[in-house]
Design a protein around this motif. Structure first.
Motif, PDB file in Angstrom:
ATOM      1  N   ALA A  41     -44.524   6.516 -34.472  1.00 29.08           N
ATOM      2  CA  ALA A  41     -44.958   6.479 -35.875  1.00 29.08           C
ATOM      3  C   ALA A  41     -45.305   5.055 -36.287  1.00 29.08           C
ATOM      4  CB  ALA A  41     -43.861   7.043 -36.784  1.00 29.08           C
ATOM      5  N   GLY A  42     -44.490   4.081 -35.847  1.00 25.68           N
ATOM      6  CA  GLY A  42     -44.769   2.693 -36.166  1.00 25.68           C
ATOM      7  C   GLY A  42     -46.070   2.210 -35.563  1.00 25.68           C
ATOM      8  N   MET A  43     -46.361   2.650 -34.348  1.00 24.12           N
ATOM      9  CA  MET A  43     -47.620   2.263 -33.700  1.00 24.12           C
ATOM     10  C   MET A  43     -48.826   2.908 -34.388  1.00 24.12           C
ATOM     11  SD  MET A  43     -46.637   2.166 -29.640  1.00 24.12           S
ATOM     12  CE  MET A  43     -45.567   3.607 -29.608  1.00 24.12           C
ATOM     13  N   LEU A  44     -48.705   4.196 -34.709  1.00 24.61           N
ATOM     14  CA  LEU A  44     -49.815   4.887 -35.370  1.00 24.61           C
ATOM     15  C   LEU A  44     -50.094   4.327 -36.758  1.00 24.61           C
ATOM     16  CD1 LEU A  44     -49.060   8.594 -34.350  1.00 24.61           C
ATOM     17  CD2 LEU A  44     -50.945   7.152 -33.559  1.00 24.61           C
ATOM     18  N   ALA A  45     -49.059   3.808 -37.415  1.00 24.74           N
ATOM     19  CA  ALA A  45     -49.238   3.268 -38.764  1.00 24.74           C
ATOM     20  C   ALA A  45     -50.184   2.083 -38.768  1.00 24.74           C
ATOM     21  CB  ALA A  45     -47.881   2.854 -39.344  1.00 24.74           C
ATOM     22  N   PHE A  46     -50.296   1.402 -37.627  1.00 26.69           N
ATOM     23  CA  PHE A  46     -51.173   0.241 -37.551  1.00 26.69           C
ATOM     24  C   PHE A  46     -52.636   0.613 -37.277  1.00 26.69           C
ATOM     25  CE2 PHE A  46     -47.866  -3.203 -36.880  1.00 26.69           C
ATOM     26  CZ  PHE A  46     -48.307  -3.949 -37.961  1.00 26.69           C
ATOM     27  N   LEU A  76     -44.501  -5.028 -28.464  1.00 31.01           N
ATOM     28  CA  LEU A  76     -43.066  -5.249 -28.631  1.00 31.01           C
ATOM     29  C   LEU A  76     -42.340  -3.932 -28.850  1.00 31.01           C
ATOM     30  CD1 LEU A  76     -40.556  -7.026 -29.103  1.00 31.01           C
ATOM     31  CD2 LEU A  76     -41.309  -7.289 -31.493  1.00 31.01           C
ATOM     32  N   LEU A  77     -42.899  -3.068 -29.678  1.00 34.96           N
ATOM     33  CA  LEU A  77     -42.275  -1.780 -29.967  1.00 34.96           C
ATOM     34  C   LEU A  77     -42.191  -0.920 -28.707  1.00 34.96           C
ATOM     35  CD1 LEU A  77     -41.063  -0.429 -32.410  1.00 34.96           C
ATOM     36  CD2 LEU A  77     -43.307   0.463 -33.013  1.00 34.96           C
ATOM     37  N   LEU A  78     -43.230  -0.955 -27.891  1.00 34.15           N
ATOM     38  CA  LEU A  78     -43.202  -0.222 -26.628  1.00 34.15           C
ATOM     39  C   LEU A  78     -42.116  -0.771 -25.705  1.00 34.15           C
ATOM     40  CD1 LEU A  78     -47.001   0.233 -25.805  1.00 34.15           C
ATOM     41  CD2 LEU A  78     -45.331   2.060 -26.168  1.00 34.15           C
ATOM     42  N   VAL A  81     -43.973   1.292 -42.446  1.00 28.61           N
ATOM     43  CA  VAL A  81     -43.596   2.206 -41.361  1.00 28.61           C
ATOM     44  C   VAL A  81     -43.231   1.425 -40.106  1.00 28.61           C
ATOM     45  CG1 VAL A  81     -44.365   4.140 -39.928  1.00 28.61           C
ATOM     46  CG2 VAL A  81     -45.076   4.000 -42.326  1.00 28.61           C
ATOM     47  N   TYR A  82     -44.042   0.432 -39.781  1.00 29.46           N
ATOM     48  CA  TYR A  82     -43.773  -0.347 -38.568  1.00 29.46           C
ATOM     49  C   TYR A  82     -42.453  -1.104 -38.677  1.00 29.46           C
ATOM     50  CZ  TYR A  82     -44.138  -3.869 -34.923  1.00 29.46           C
ATOM     51  OH  TYR A  82     -43.864  -4.677 -33.848  1.00 29.46           O
ATOM     52  N   GLY A  83     -42.187  -1.709 -39.834  1.00 34.37           N
ATOM     53  CA  GLY A  83     -40.957  -2.478 -40.005  1.00 34.37           C
ATOM     54  C   GLY A  83     -39.716  -1.619 -39.837  1.00 34.37           C
ATOM     55  N   VAL A  84     -39.741  -0.423 -40.418  1.00 36.08           N
ATOM     56  CA  VAL A  84     -38.599   0.486 -40.273  1.00 36.08           C
ATOM     57  C   VAL A  84     -38.468   0.934 -38.817  1.00 36.08           C
ATOM     58  CG1 VAL A  84     -37.678   2.727 -40.931  1.00 36.08           C
ATOM     59  CG2 VAL A  84     -38.703   1.255 -42.674  1.00 36.08           C
ATOM     60  N   ALA A  85     -39.594   1.301 -38.188  1.00 39.39           N
ATOM     61  CA  ALA A  85     -39.562   1.729 -36.785  1.00 39.39           C
ATOM     62  C   ALA A  85     -39.061   0.608 -35.886  1.00 39.39           C
ATOM     63  CB  ALA A  85     -40.959   2.174 -36.349  1.00 39.39           C
ATOM     64  N   LEU A  86     -39.448  -0.617 -36.190  1.00 37.84           N
ATOM     65  CA  LEU A  86     -39.010  -1.754 -35.384  1.00 37.84           C
ATOM     66  C   LEU A  86     -37.503  -1.948 -35.501  1.00 37.84           C
ATOM     67  CD1 LEU A  86     -40.157  -3.971 -33.554  1.00 37.84           C
ATOM     68  CD2 LEU A  86     -40.369  -5.432 -35.569  1.00 37.84           C
ATOM     69  N   GLY A  87     -36.962  -1.770 -36.698  1.00 34.47           N
ATOM     70  CA  GLY A  87     -35.521  -1.871 -36.879  1.00 34.47           C
ATOM     71  C   GLY A  87     -34.776  -0.805 -36.093  1.00 34.47           C
ATOM     72  N   VAL A  88     -35.284   0.432 -36.121  1.00 38.18           N
ATOM     73  CA  VAL A  88     -34.660   1.531 -35.371  1.00 38.18           C
ATOM     74  C   VAL A  88     -34.702   1.230 -33.871  1.00 38.18           C
ATOM     75  CG1 VAL A  88     -34.894   3.971 -34.743  1.00 38.18           C
ATOM     76  CG2 VAL A  88     -35.167   3.258 -37.127  1.00 38.18           C
ATOM     77  N   ALA A  89     -35.862   0.773 -33.384  1.00 34.32           N
ATOM     78  CA  ALA A  89     -36.011   0.489 -31.953  1.00 34.32           C
ATOM     79  C   ALA A  89     -35.144  -0.695 -31.530  1.00 34.32           C
ATOM     80  CB  ALA A  89     -37.475   0.212 -31.631  1.00 34.32           C
ATOM     81  N   ALA A  90     -35.059  -1.713 -32.386  1.00 37.02           N
ATOM     82  CA  ALA A  90     -34.239  -2.879 -32.060  1.00 37.02           C
ATOM     83  C   ALA A  90     -32.760  -2.508 -31.980  1.00 37.02           C
ATOM     84  CB  ALA A  90     -34.455  -3.976 -33.102  1.00 37.02           C
TER      85      ALA A  90
END
Length: 356
Positions: A174-179, A237-239, A322-331
Protein backbone atom coordinates in the motif's frame (compact mmCIF):
# COMPACT_ATOMS: atom_id res chain seq x y z
CA UNK A 1 36.99 -4.99 26.40
CA UNK A 2 33.32 -4.88 25.45
CA UNK A 3 32.56 -2.53 22.50
CA UNK A 4 30.95 0.71 23.63
CA UNK A 5 27.97 0.18 21.34
CA UNK A 6 27.06 -2.97 23.30
CA UNK A 7 27.06 -1.13 26.62
CA UNK A 8 24.46 1.42 25.52
CA UNK A 9 22.08 0.74 28.46
CA UNK A 10 24.78 2.02 30.84
CA UNK A 11 25.59 5.27 29.06
CA UNK A 12 22.47 6.22 27.05
CA UNK A 13 20.94 8.06 30.02
CA UNK A 14 24.06 10.17 30.57
CA UNK A 15 24.31 10.92 26.86
CA UNK A 16 20.63 11.93 26.79
CA UNK A 17 21.22 14.20 29.79
CA UNK A 18 24.17 15.88 28.06
CA UNK A 19 22.09 16.27 24.91
CA UNK A 20 19.30 17.93 26.90
CA UNK A 21 21.73 20.60 28.16
CA UNK A 22 22.43 21.62 24.57
CA UNK A 23 18.76 21.41 23.59
CA UNK A 24 17.57 23.42 26.59
CA UNK A 25 20.21 26.06 25.87
CA UNK A 26 18.92 26.32 22.30
CA UNK A 27 15.32 26.60 23.50
CA UNK A 28 16.28 29.38 25.93
CA UNK A 29 18.01 31.17 23.06
CA UNK A 30 14.72 31.06 21.15
CA UNK A 31 12.78 32.17 24.23
CA UNK A 32 15.11 35.16 24.49
CA UNK A 33 14.25 36.25 20.96
CA UNK A 34 16.69 34.27 18.81
CA UNK A 35 15.47 33.22 15.38
CA UNK A 36 18.11 30.86 13.95
CA UNK A 37 16.64 27.40 13.45
CA UNK A 38 13.35 28.15 15.25
CA UNK A 39 10.93 25.52 13.86
CA UNK A 40 7.56 27.04 14.79
CA UNK A 41 5.42 29.86 13.46
CA UNK A 42 3.99 30.58 16.90
CA UNK A 43 5.40 33.18 19.26
CA UNK A 44 8.61 32.53 21.14
CA UNK A 45 6.72 31.91 24.39
CA UNK A 46 6.34 28.27 23.30
CA UNK A 47 10.12 27.95 23.58
CA UNK A 48 9.84 28.18 27.38
CA UNK A 49 7.62 25.09 27.37
CA UNK A 50 10.06 23.32 25.06
CA UNK A 51 12.93 24.12 27.42
CA UNK A 52 10.97 22.89 30.45
CA UNK A 53 9.93 19.61 28.81
CA UNK A 54 13.43 18.84 27.52
CA UNK A 55 14.96 19.83 30.85
CA UNK A 56 12.72 17.46 32.78
CA UNK A 57 13.41 14.74 30.24
CA UNK A 58 17.16 15.20 30.65
CA UNK A 59 16.96 15.07 34.45
CA UNK A 60 14.87 11.91 34.31
CA UNK A 61 17.23 10.37 31.76
CA UNK A 62 20.22 10.78 34.08
CA UNK A 63 18.15 9.65 37.06
CA UNK A 64 17.22 6.47 35.22
CA UNK A 65 20.82 5.24 35.28
CA UNK A 66 21.36 6.29 38.90
CA UNK A 67 20.03 4.77 42.11
CA UNK A 68 17.60 7.65 42.51
CA UNK A 69 15.76 6.45 39.40
CA UNK A 70 14.88 3.17 41.11
CA UNK A 71 13.60 4.97 44.18
CA UNK A 72 11.03 6.95 42.20
CA UNK A 73 7.66 5.67 41.04
CA UNK A 74 8.50 3.94 37.77
CA UNK A 75 6.18 6.10 35.71
CA UNK A 76 7.93 9.35 36.67
CA UNK A 77 11.13 8.80 34.67
CA UNK A 78 9.28 7.03 31.85
CA UNK A 79 6.77 9.86 31.44
CA UNK A 80 9.45 12.55 31.48
CA UNK A 81 11.78 10.71 29.10
CA UNK A 82 9.08 9.72 26.61
CA UNK A 83 7.55 13.21 26.60
CA UNK A 84 10.95 14.70 25.75
CA UNK A 85 11.47 11.96 23.15
CA UNK A 86 8.17 12.75 21.42
CA UNK A 87 9.01 16.45 21.41
CA UNK A 88 12.46 15.76 19.97
CA UNK A 89 10.89 13.49 17.37
CA UNK A 90 8.53 16.28 16.32
CA UNK A 91 11.58 18.47 15.82
CA UNK A 92 12.88 16.14 13.12
CA UNK A 93 10.09 17.23 10.77
CA UNK A 94 11.65 18.08 7.41
CA UNK A 95 14.86 16.17 8.12
CA UNK A 96 14.30 13.56 5.41
CA UNK A 97 13.56 16.07 2.66
CA UNK A 98 16.47 18.26 3.69
CA UNK A 99 18.80 15.26 3.82
CA UNK A 100 17.72 14.26 0.31
CA UNK A 101 18.20 17.80 -0.92
CA UNK A 102 21.67 17.81 0.60
CA UNK A 103 22.50 14.50 -1.09
CA UNK A 104 21.32 15.68 -4.50
CA UNK A 105 22.44 19.31 -4.43
CA UNK A 106 25.14 19.60 -1.75
CA UNK A 107 23.21 22.21 0.22
CA UNK A 108 19.92 22.89 2.04
CA UNK A 109 17.64 25.91 2.10
CA UNK A 110 18.14 26.65 5.80
CA UNK A 111 21.29 25.31 7.50
CA UNK A 112 20.32 26.33 11.07
CA UNK A 113 16.95 24.59 10.71
CA UNK A 114 18.63 21.49 9.34
CA UNK A 115 21.07 21.55 12.25
CA UNK A 116 18.13 21.60 14.68
CA UNK A 117 16.58 18.63 12.86
CA UNK A 118 19.83 16.66 13.16
CA UNK A 119 20.06 17.57 16.86
CA UNK A 120 16.47 16.45 17.44
CA UNK A 121 17.03 13.15 15.64
CA UNK A 122 20.03 12.36 17.84
CA UNK A 123 18.10 13.31 20.97
CA UNK A 124 15.06 11.23 20.07
CA UNK A 125 17.27 8.17 19.58
CA UNK A 126 19.11 8.68 22.88
CA UNK A 127 15.92 9.29 24.84
CA UNK A 128 14.15 6.29 23.33
CA UNK A 129 17.12 4.06 24.18
CA UNK A 130 17.22 5.43 27.71
CA UNK A 131 13.51 4.81 28.28
CA UNK A 132 13.79 1.30 26.88
CA UNK A 133 16.77 0.38 29.09
CA UNK A 134 15.08 1.82 32.20
CA UNK A 135 11.78 0.06 31.55
CA UNK A 136 13.51 -3.27 31.07
CA UNK A 137 15.91 -2.84 33.95
CA UNK A 138 13.19 -1.94 36.44
CA UNK A 139 11.15 -4.93 35.26
CA UNK A 140 13.98 -7.29 36.17
CA UNK A 141 14.93 -8.02 32.58
CA UNK A 142 18.15 -7.60 30.63
CA UNK A 143 18.38 -3.93 29.65
CA UNK A 144 19.83 -4.86 26.28
CA UNK A 145 17.42 -7.53 25.10
CA UNK A 146 14.42 -7.50 27.42
CA UNK A 147 14.73 -11.18 28.37
CA UNK A 148 15.07 -12.39 31.96
CA UNK A 149 18.52 -13.90 32.45
CA UNK A 150 21.64 -13.41 34.53
CA UNK A 151 23.99 -10.53 33.81
CA UNK A 152 23.59 -8.13 30.91
CA UNK A 153 23.92 -10.81 28.27
CA UNK A 154 26.11 -10.98 25.21
CA UNK A 155 25.12 -11.05 21.57
CA UNK A 156 25.92 -14.55 20.30
CA UNK A 157 24.54 -14.59 16.78
CA UNK A 158 22.01 -12.70 14.66
CA UNK A 159 18.42 -13.80 14.32
CA UNK A 160 17.40 -16.15 11.47
CA UNK A 161 16.70 -14.46 8.14
CA UNK A 162 12.98 -14.13 7.49
CA UNK A 163 10.55 -12.15 5.37
CA UNK A 164 7.88 -9.96 6.93
CA UNK A 165 4.47 -11.46 7.78
CA UNK A 166 1.74 -11.16 5.11
CA UNK A 167 0.00 -8.26 6.87
CA UNK A 168 3.19 -6.22 6.98
CA UNK A 169 3.89 -6.97 3.31
CA UNK A 170 0.38 -5.80 2.40
CA UNK A 171 0.98 -2.54 4.29
CA UNK A 172 4.28 -2.15 2.41
CA UNK A 173 2.53 -2.69 -0.92
CA UNK A 174 0.00 0.00 0.00
CA UNK A 175 2.86 2.37 0.82
CA UNK A 176 4.51 1.69 -2.53
CA UNK A 177 1.29 2.10 -4.51
CA UNK A 178 0.58 5.40 -2.74
CA UNK A 179 3.61 6.88 -4.48
CA UNK A 180 2.39 5.97 -7.99
CA UNK A 181 0.27 9.15 -8.56
CA UNK A 182 3.11 11.26 -7.14
CA UNK A 183 5.71 9.66 -9.41
CA UNK A 184 3.43 9.96 -12.46
CA UNK A 185 2.80 13.64 -11.69
CA UNK A 186 6.46 14.52 -11.19
CA UNK A 187 7.65 12.51 -14.20
CA UNK A 188 5.01 14.11 -16.42
CA UNK A 189 6.23 17.55 -15.42
CA UNK A 190 9.88 16.57 -15.84
CA UNK A 191 9.17 15.57 -19.46
CA UNK A 192 7.41 18.88 -20.06
CA UNK A 193 3.87 17.53 -19.96
CA UNK A 194 0.80 18.79 -18.14
CA UNK A 195 -0.72 17.33 -14.96
CA UNK A 196 -3.82 18.71 -13.23
CA UNK A 197 -3.72 21.69 -15.56
CA UNK A 198 -0.16 22.66 -14.61
CA UNK A 199 2.54 22.58 -17.29
CA UNK A 200 6.02 21.25 -16.69
CA UNK A 201 7.51 24.53 -17.91
CA UNK A 202 5.77 26.37 -15.07
CA UNK A 203 7.20 23.91 -12.57
CA UNK A 204 10.74 24.35 -13.90
CA UNK A 205 10.29 28.12 -13.86
CA UNK A 206 9.21 27.86 -10.23
CA UNK A 207 12.35 25.84 -9.48
CA UNK A 208 14.52 28.53 -11.07
CA UNK A 209 12.68 31.28 -9.21
CA UNK A 210 13.30 29.47 -5.92
CA UNK A 211 17.01 29.15 -6.64
CA UNK A 212 17.18 25.43 -7.48
CA UNK A 213 20.68 24.09 -8.09
CA UNK A 214 22.09 23.29 -11.50
CA UNK A 215 21.92 19.56 -10.74
CA UNK A 216 18.17 19.66 -10.07
CA UNK A 217 17.55 21.67 -13.23
CA UNK A 218 19.73 19.28 -15.25
CA UNK A 219 17.84 16.27 -13.92
CA UNK A 220 14.56 17.95 -14.84
CA UNK A 221 15.90 18.54 -18.34
CA UNK A 222 16.33 14.80 -18.81
CA UNK A 223 13.01 13.88 -17.27
CA UNK A 224 14.37 12.99 -13.82
CA UNK A 225 12.79 14.90 -10.96
CA UNK A 226 14.91 14.53 -7.81
CA UNK A 227 11.84 13.94 -5.66
CA UNK A 228 10.85 11.08 -7.99
CA UNK A 229 14.27 9.54 -7.47
CA UNK A 230 13.80 10.01 -3.72
CA UNK A 231 10.41 8.27 -3.89
CA UNK A 232 12.00 5.33 -5.73
CA UNK A 233 14.66 5.10 -3.02
CA UNK A 234 11.87 5.11 -0.44
CA UNK A 235 10.14 2.22 -2.23
CA UNK A 236 13.45 0.34 -2.33
CA UNK A 237 13.82 0.85 1.43
CA UNK A 238 10.29 -0.43 2.05
CA UNK A 239 11.00 -3.54 -0.02
CA UNK A 240 14.24 -4.18 1.85
CA UNK A 241 12.48 -4.01 5.21
CA UNK A 242 10.04 -6.72 4.21
CA UNK A 243 12.22 -9.06 2.12
CA UNK A 244 14.97 -11.45 3.09
CA UNK A 245 17.55 -9.57 1.02
CA UNK A 246 17.07 -6.67 3.42
CA UNK A 247 18.85 -8.75 6.07
CA UNK A 248 21.60 -10.34 3.97
CA UNK A 249 23.25 -8.50 1.09
CA UNK A 250 22.09 -10.26 -2.12
CA UNK A 251 24.36 -11.43 -4.91
CA UNK A 252 23.79 -8.28 -6.98
CA UNK A 253 24.94 -5.98 -4.18
CA UNK A 254 28.36 -5.22 -2.65
CA UNK A 255 29.29 -7.37 0.38
CA UNK A 256 27.23 -10.22 -1.05
CA UNK A 257 26.32 -12.82 1.58
CA UNK A 258 27.15 -10.64 4.57
CA UNK A 259 24.55 -9.57 7.13
CA UNK A 260 23.09 -6.10 6.67
CA UNK A 261 23.82 -3.99 9.77
CA UNK A 262 20.45 -3.38 11.45
CA UNK A 263 21.05 0.36 11.75
CA UNK A 264 21.51 0.71 7.98
CA UNK A 265 17.83 0.32 7.02
CA UNK A 266 16.32 1.15 10.42
CA UNK A 267 17.85 4.64 10.71
CA UNK A 268 16.29 6.05 7.51
CA UNK A 269 13.15 3.98 8.08
CA UNK A 270 12.37 5.43 11.50
CA UNK A 271 13.36 8.95 10.42
CA UNK A 272 11.03 8.66 7.45
CA UNK A 273 8.22 7.17 9.52
CA UNK A 274 8.27 9.85 12.24
CA UNK A 275 8.54 12.73 9.76
CA UNK A 276 6.54 11.77 6.67
CA UNK A 277 3.77 9.82 8.43
CA UNK A 278 2.61 12.50 10.91
CA UNK A 279 3.00 15.23 8.28
CA UNK A 280 0.88 13.32 5.75
CA UNK A 281 -1.84 12.34 8.22
CA UNK A 282 -2.15 15.80 9.81
CA UNK A 283 -2.07 17.55 6.43
CA UNK A 284 -4.74 15.19 5.08
CA UNK A 285 -7.18 16.11 7.83
CA UNK A 286 -6.09 19.73 8.21
CA UNK A 287 -5.49 20.72 4.57
CA UNK A 288 -7.03 18.26 2.11
CA UNK A 289 -10.28 17.29 3.86
CA UNK A 290 -11.70 20.74 4.82
CA UNK A 291 -12.25 21.96 1.21
CA UNK A 292 -13.97 18.66 0.34
CA UNK A 293 -16.53 18.98 3.14
CA UNK A 294 -16.93 22.73 2.72
CA UNK A 295 -15.06 23.79 5.86
CA UNK A 296 -11.95 25.25 4.24
CA UNK A 297 -10.64 27.12 1.22
CA UNK A 298 -8.89 25.66 -1.79
CA UNK A 299 -5.19 26.40 -2.40
CA UNK A 300 -4.61 29.89 -3.72
CA UNK A 301 -1.11 30.69 -4.93
CA UNK A 302 0.46 31.13 -8.39
CA UNK A 303 1.28 27.44 -8.87
CA UNK A 304 -1.26 25.61 -6.71
CA UNK A 305 -4.70 27.11 -7.27
CA UNK A 306 -8.25 25.77 -6.99
CA UNK A 307 -9.08 22.12 -7.48
CA UNK A 308 -6.07 21.54 -9.75
CA UNK A 309 -3.83 22.76 -6.96
CA UNK A 310 -5.73 20.58 -4.49
CA UNK A 311 -5.15 17.55 -6.75
CA UNK A 312 -1.43 18.23 -6.89
CA UNK A 313 -1.28 18.61 -3.10
CA UNK A 314 -3.28 15.40 -2.64
CA UNK A 315 -0.80 13.41 -4.73
CA UNK A 316 2.04 14.43 -2.42
CA UNK A 317 0.28 14.54 0.93
CA UNK A 318 -1.61 11.31 0.35
CA UNK A 319 1.61 9.53 -0.63
CA UNK A 320 3.41 10.76 2.47
CA UNK A 321 0.54 9.73 4.77
CA UNK A 322 0.20 6.16 3.50
CA UNK A 323 3.90 5.62 2.90
CA UNK A 324 4.90 7.04 6.30
CA UNK A 325 2.51 4.76 8.17
CA UNK A 326 3.56 1.74 6.07
CA UNK A 327 7.21 2.55 6.70
CA UNK A 328 6.61 2.62 10.45
CA UNK A 329 4.85 -0.77 10.33
CA UNK A 330 7.66 -2.28 8.22
CA UNK A 331 10.38 -0.79 10.42
CA UNK A 332 8.77 -2.17 13.57
CA UNK A 333 8.47 -5.62 12.00
CA UNK A 334 12.07 -5.55 10.73
CA UNK A 335 13.33 -4.45 14.13
CA UNK A 336 11.58 -7.32 15.88
CA UNK A 337 12.48 -9.96 13.27
CA UNK A 338 16.18 -9.06 13.30
CA UNK A 339 16.63 -8.93 17.08
CA UNK A 340 19.96 -10.58 17.93
CA UNK A 341 20.13 -13.55 20.25
CA UNK A 342 21.25 -12.36 23.68
CA UNK A 343 22.55 -15.12 25.94
CA UNK A 344 24.45 -15.38 29.22
CA UNK A 345 25.45 -18.23 31.54
CA UNK A 346 22.13 -17.90 33.32
CA UNK A 347 19.92 -18.02 30.26
CA UNK A 348 18.19 -21.21 29.14
CA UNK A 349 19.61 -22.87 26.04
CA UNK A 350 20.88 -20.59 23.36
CA UNK A 351 18.45 -17.83 24.14
CA UNK A 352 15.77 -16.47 21.81
CA UNK A 353 15.60 -13.53 19.47
CA UNK A 354 15.12 -10.52 21.68
CA UNK A 355 15.76 -6.83 22.04
CA UNK A 356 15.13 -4.05 19.55
Amino acid sequence: MEPIVRTWPRWAGYAAGAWSLVAVGLALYWAGGGDAGYPLDEGKSVAWLIAACLGVGGIMAVSSVRDVGRQMPRWWPLTGIWAACVLAGAGTFGFVMNALQLAFTGTVDDWPAFGVEVLCAAGAALLAGTALAYRRGTAGACARCGEAHAGTGAVKRPAPVSAAPPGVRRAAHAGMLAFVPYIVMKTTWAFGGSFAGIDGERVVAEFERNGASGLILTLEKYGLDFTTLSALLGIFLLLGLTREWGQVFPGWAPFSGRRVPRWLPLTPAWLGAVTLGPYGVVATFGYLLPPVIGLGDLPDDPLLHGWSGWTVAACGIGAFAVYGVALGVAAWSYQRRTRPRCVSPGSPGDGAPSGP
